[in-house]
Each structure stands twice: as C-alpha cells, then as structure tokens.
Design a protein around this motif. Structure first.
Motif, PDB file in Angstrom:
ATOM      1  N   MET A  36      30.729 -56.060  32.826  1.00 60.15           N
ATOM      2  CA  MET A  36      29.681 -57.046  33.130  1.00 60.15           C
ATOM      3  C   MET A  36      29.641 -57.371  34.620  1.00 60.15           C
ATOM      4  O   MET A  36      28.599 -57.717  35.173  1.00 60.15           O
ATOM      5  CB  MET A  36      29.876 -58.300  32.275  1.00 60.15           C
ATOM      6  N   GLU A  37      30.778 -57.233  35.282  1.00 60.41           N
ATOM      7  CA  GLU A  37      30.810 -57.490  36.732  1.00 60.41           C
ATOM      8  C   GLU A  37      30.267 -56.296  37.521  1.00 60.41           C
ATOM      9  O   GLU A  37      29.616 -56.477  38.549  1.00 60.41           O
ATOM     10  CB  GLU A  37      32.267 -57.785  37.151  1.00 60.41           C
ATOM     11  N   ASP A  38      30.529 -55.101  37.037  1.00 68.55           N
ATOM     12  CA  ASP A  38      30.227 -53.908  37.834  1.00 68.55           C
ATOM     13  C   ASP A  38      29.899 -52.739  36.909  1.00 68.55           C
ATOM     14  O   ASP A  38      30.631 -51.749  36.847  1.00 68.55           O
ATOM     15  CB  ASP A  38      31.464 -53.567  38.710  1.00 68.55           C
ATOM     16  N   GLU A  39      28.763 -52.870  36.216  1.00 65.24           N
ATOM     17  CA  GLU A  39      28.413 -51.851  35.201  1.00 65.24           C
ATOM     18  C   GLU A  39      28.354 -50.448  35.799  1.00 65.24           C
ATOM     19  O   GLU A  39      28.762 -49.475  35.167  1.00 65.24           O
ATOM     20  CB  GLU A  39      27.053 -52.221  34.570  1.00 65.24           C
ATOM     21  N   PHE A  40      27.837 -50.339  37.039  1.00 62.12           N
ATOM     22  CA  PHE A  40      27.567 -49.010  37.577  1.00 62.12           C
ATOM     23  C   PHE A  40      28.668 -48.505  38.525  1.00 62.12           C
ATOM     24  O   PHE A  40      28.453 -47.621  39.335  1.00 62.12           O
ATOM     25  CB  PHE A  40      26.162 -48.977  38.204  1.00 62.12           C
TER      26      PHE A  40
ATOM     27  N   LYS B  12      27.429 -58.087  27.543  1.00 63.26           N
ATOM     28  CA  LYS B  12      26.083 -58.323  28.084  1.00 63.26           C
ATOM     29  C   LYS B  12      25.920 -57.500  29.350  1.00 63.26           C
ATOM     30  O   LYS B  12      26.142 -57.971  30.457  1.00 63.26           O
ATOM     31  CB  LYS B  12      25.874 -59.809  28.358  1.00 63.26           C
ATOM     32  N   ALA B  13      25.596 -56.234  29.145  1.00 67.65           N
ATOM     33  CA  ALA B  13      25.339 -55.340  30.281  1.00 67.65           C
ATOM     34  C   ALA B  13      23.834 -55.065  30.283  1.00 67.65           C
ATOM     35  O   ALA B  13      23.070 -55.905  29.828  1.00 67.65           O
ATOM     36  CB  ALA B  13      26.162 -54.067  30.118  1.00 67.65           C
ATOM     37  N   SER B  14      23.405 -53.893  30.770  1.00 66.08           N
ATOM     38  CA  SER B  14      21.964 -53.609  30.773  1.00 66.08           C
ATOM     39  C   SER B  14      21.431 -53.612  29.343  1.00 66.08           C
ATOM     40  O   SER B  14      20.237 -53.761  29.126  1.00 66.08           O
ATOM     41  CB  SER B  14      21.685 -52.274  31.453  1.00 66.08           C
ATOM     42  N   ARG B  15      22.301 -53.409  28.374  1.00 62.86           N
ATOM     43  CA  ARG B  15      21.963 -53.692  26.986  1.00 62.86           C
ATOM     44  C   ARG B  15      22.992 -54.701  26.473  1.00 62.86           C
ATOM     45  O   ARG B  15      24.158 -54.647  26.876  1.00 62.86           O
ATOM     46  CB  ARG B  15      22.045 -52.400  26.153  1.00 62.86           C
ATOM     47  N   HIS B  16      22.562 -55.626  25.617  1.00 61.43           N
ATOM     48  CA  HIS B  16      23.521 -56.543  24.986  1.00 61.43           C
ATOM     49  C   HIS B  16      23.943 -55.927  23.671  1.00 61.43           C
ATOM     50  O   HIS B  16      23.106 -55.518  22.878  1.00 61.43           O
ATOM     51  CB  HIS B  16      22.873 -57.898  24.705  1.00 61.43           C
ATOM     52  N   TYR B  17      25.236 -55.862  23.422  1.00 62.80           N
ATOM     53  CA  TYR B  17      25.689 -55.307  22.139  1.00 62.80           C
ATOM     54  C   TYR B  17      27.034 -55.914  21.784  1.00 62.80           C
ATOM     55  O   TYR B  17      27.662 -56.605  22.599  1.00 62.80           O
ATOM     56  CB  TYR B  17      25.772 -53.769  22.185  1.00 62.80           C
ATOM     57  N   GLN B  18      27.429 -55.662  20.545  1.00 66.28           N
ATOM     58  CA  GLN B  18      28.695 -56.218  20.077  1.00 66.28           C
ATOM     59  C   GLN B  18      29.683 -55.105  19.775  1.00 66.28           C
ATOM     60  O   GLN B  18      29.301 -54.008  19.355  1.00 66.28           O
ATOM     61  CB  GLN B  18      28.460 -57.034  18.809  1.00 66.28           C
ATOM     62  N   VAL B  19      30.949 -55.429  19.970  1.00 64.54           N
ATOM     63  CA  VAL B  19      32.036 -54.542  19.557  1.00 64.54           C
ATOM     64  C   VAL B  19      32.724 -55.226  18.382  1.00 64.54           C
ATOM     65  O   VAL B  19      33.202 -56.356  18.524  1.00 64.54           O
ATOM     66  CB  VAL B  19      33.047 -54.329  20.708  1.00 64.54           C
ATOM     67  N   HIS B  20      32.721 -54.590  17.224  1.00 64.65           N
ATOM     68  CA  HIS B  20      33.373 -55.146  16.033  1.00 64.65           C
ATOM     69  C   HIS B  20      34.703 -54.416  15.839  1.00 64.65           C
ATOM     70  O   HIS B  20      34.728 -53.178  15.811  1.00 64.65           O
ATOM     71  CB  HIS B  20      32.497 -54.940  14.795  1.00 64.65           C
ATOM     72  N   ILE B  21      35.771 -55.189  15.729  1.00 66.19           N
ATOM     73  CA  ILE B  21      37.108 -54.589  15.604  1.00 66.19           C
ATOM     74  C   ILE B  21      37.774 -55.182  14.369  1.00 66.19           C
ATOM     75  O   ILE B  21      37.930 -56.409  14.273  1.00 66.19           O
ATOM     76  CB  ILE B  21      37.965 -54.907  16.854  1.00 66.19           C
TER      77      ILE B  21
END
Ligand code: NAD
Ligand code: GLY
Length: 350
Positions: free
Chosen positions: A225-229, A7-16
């Motif tokens: 998520m803590e420090d995206e940039f 959950k960063a500036s975009r929410h997305y999933q990582v599938h492994i």
C-alpha cells in the motif's frame, strides 16, 4: 479464519484459514459473477486439490475448466504462457469470466500474467498452496514469466480480485519446500517485526501457521500500500536476495531460492556487523534463527563469483546496488552501495 484488506490499485481481501478451499466458489460469487472459472494448476497440485476447488466452484453455479501444466520453474515461460492464452481463447473465455491460480508461486505468477494480458485484463483469484506463495507471491500483484536470459523479465503489476489461503494445503508440501518458504517468513521478522521474529526463535519450524501467515500478509500489505510499484519501500523485501540471486545463479539453480536467500541474509548480516551497521547480538540472532530452521548460512562460492552474479541483479541502478542491511531485528535500511564497494562488502560477510 483471518481476513486482511489490501487497498492497492484494486481493493481485495486475503482470506487465511483452515479448510476454506471448499468455500472458494461462494467467496468468488460474493465478489463477482463470472460465468466460467478456469483453474490453472500444476501437475503436482491439481491431483491434490483440483477436485475440491472445481466442486466448490461448480456448486456456486460456475462452469469450470482446467489448464494443468508440468510442475516446476521451467513452466514459467513464454511457451506455457502462450499455451494458456490459446486455451482461454479456444474456450471462449471473456472478461466476465475468471482465472483461479491454484498452486505455488510459479502458478500464481504465470496465471497472474495471463490474467493481466488476456483481453487486456480479466479477473483472477490467487489460491496459494506453498508457504512462499501464501506469505509473499500471492499478495501484491507482481506477475511474471521468465526469459532464457533471466527470471521474471516479462511481467505486469496486476492485483488479484481475491486471495484464498487454505493453510491445510501446506500439510502436503515436501519439507524442503516448506523450509524454503520459512526463509521468506524469517525475512519479514528481520525487516519489520521483532515479535514475529521472537515467535520464530521460540517455536522454530512448529510456528503457528495461520497466525504467522496472517502477520506476514499484513506486513506485505502495508508495504504494497505504501509502494505498490516498487520504487522505494518495497525494495526492502529484497533482503538477502541480491547476494542470494548470486548463490542461485552460481549453483546453476541447484540451490533453491529459499536456501539462497537464507545464505544471502546471513552474508549481509555478517557484513553489516563487520561494517558497524548492526551489533554482534543482531548478527547472531539472525544467523541462529536461520540455522534453527535448517537453512544454510554459508557458501563455498567466492566473493568474486557472488559479486559477478550480483551485478546482473534487476534492482541495480547504474553503478549502485541497493543493499538491504539489518540495523536491529525488526529494522533494516536501504544502503545504496557503489558497485566498486560491493565485492569487499560480500567478502566481509563470507
Ligand atoms: P512452485 O510454485 O514451483 O512450488 C514448489 C513445488 O511445490 C512445485 O513442485 C509444486 O508443484 C509443489 N507444490 C505446491 N503446492 C504444493 C502442496 N500444497 N503440496 C505438495 N506440493 C506442492 O514454487 P514456489 O516456491 O511456491 O514459488 C517460487 C516462484 O515464485 C518463483 O518463480 C519466484 O520467482 C516466484 N515469486 C514471485 C513473487 C511475487 O511477488 N510475484 C515473490 C516471490 C517469489
Ligand atoms: N516479493 C517481492 C515483492 O513482492 O516485492
């Protein structure tokens, strides 16, 4: 299959998971409905996995085009980037289409930067096929190309819409490239997770790939998520990199990134012990696990040579270099180090 939510500036999933490349098309259309997908891949990876990826996208109803470039870091450059943009424009790719980065970190960084900038941003999917890309570069949204004067000097923070990591693709990786990725996996253990580190100590190179990649992605997710940039906590991912970059540069890039990071990590750990920041046991565990993975832990470059190269590190701010220094396995601190003190710190770790 494991799923990690970012959950960063975009929410997305990582599938492994194992064998999931064939599900690429259905996973993309679950998220968005692109008309066309452009697979961007290099000359080694496309012949191995391009057809499976294309067939899956076509089966999900997408039109598919492919842009294939010569494998290697030298393609992460302005020329190939512009070729890719022109290819997208010539093929009338629009914002409702998407790019699929099928390959290692070079492919992911190049494709991500093109996706961030073409039409001011179009969706892109990361399909990492190296261990390094699986645990690091495909997650977190750093995209870039190199300039003649340095690596990753032009780029953007641009998160993917999905990351799909089929661990079976790692089976075709040359062993040396797999070992390079192991240096990054070890890095996560030293930085954040002693249990992960213990698993690596126990299993060596035969670690449980799906489980370990998932853990590394979770750890990276938490940092992003803590420090995206990249203004604080994310700096810790630089463990071993400041001195490692010096080793890479001094070798004229003959020594790979992963091996240089391993050497940098070993030097920093020995220097940490010498300056009382970690115990002898911590230092030995770190150096020994690097050796267990067949990674180098020493260099013939002098402290002066490494110091000179470290000064051009992007993460230097003014007269201070932020060194990432292990306190215990699983816990490191950011130590702002005056440039004047850096050479003797390196010397203590050689
Ligand atoms: P890479 O993409 O060049 O891949 C290494 C080699 O492995 C290439 O020759 C490639 O063709 C080959 N290959 C890839 N997958 C394969 C497979 N499954 N089977 C056989 N061969 C395969 O390099 P890399 O080590 O994956 O990534 C290094 C790049 O990543 C650097 O440019 C670095 O700057 C970047 N990077 C970016 C980030 C980030 O956060 N964006 C983080 C770390 C590194
Ligand atoms: N690979 C370092 C970072 O993503 O910050």
């Amino acid at each position: 299959m494991n799923v990690v939510d970012v959950k960063a500036s975009r929410h997305y999933q990582v599938h492994i998971g194992s064998g999931i490349l064939a599900q690429l098309g259905s996973k993309v259309t679950e998220l968005c409905h692109p008309g066309k997908a452009v697979i961007v891949s290099d000359s080694n990876v496309y012949p191995l996995y391009g057809e499976t990826a294309a067939a899956s996208l076509k089966a999900a109803g997408l039109q598919v085009a492919s842009f294939i470039f010569p494998a290697g870091e030298s393609s992460k450059c302005g020329t190939v980037y512009l070729e890719l943009l022109n290819y997208l424009a010539d093929n009338r790719i629009t914002r409702s289409d998407c790019l699929v980065a099928l390959g290692g970190g070079v492919t992911g960084d190049l494709t991500g930067f093109a996706a961030a900038t073409y039409l001011r941003g179009i969706p892109f999917i990361q399909v990492p096929t190296t261990l390094l890309a699986a645990v690091d570069s495909s997650v977190g949204g750093k995209t870039a190309i190199d300039l003649p004067s340095g690596k990753n000097l032009v780029g953007a923070f641009y998160q993917p819409h999905l990351v799909l990591c089929d661990v079976d693709t790692l089976n075709t990786l040359p062993e040396e490239i797999f070992r390079d990725g192991c240096a990054e996996v070890i890095k996560y253990g030293i930085l954040y997770d002693e249990a992960l580190f213990c698993h690596l100590e126990d299993c060596g190179i035969h670690f449980r790939a799906e489980e370990v990649i998932t853990r590394c992605v979770e750890l990276k997710r938490d940092v992003v998520m803590e420090d995206e940039f990249d203004t604080g906590a994310r700096m810790k991912l630089n463990l071993g990199h400041t001195i490692g970059h010096g080793v890479e540069a001094q070798s004229g890039y003959e020594i790979s990134h992963g091996k240089a990071v391993a050497i940098g990590t070993a030097i920093v750990s020995r220097a940490a012990y010498a300056s009382g920041k970690c115990s002898e046991i911590t230092r030995n565990r770190i150096v020994d696990v690097l050796k267990l993975f067949g990674l180098p832990t020493a260099t013939t470059f002098s402290a002066q040579e490494l110091f000179t190269s470290a000064l051009s590190d992007k993460k230097r701010s003014g007269d201070t270099v932020n060194l990432i220094v292990p306190s215990t396995v699983g816990n490191c601190e950011i130590v702002p180090t005056p440039v004047d003190a850096l050479k003797s710190f390196i010397e203590a770790g050689l």
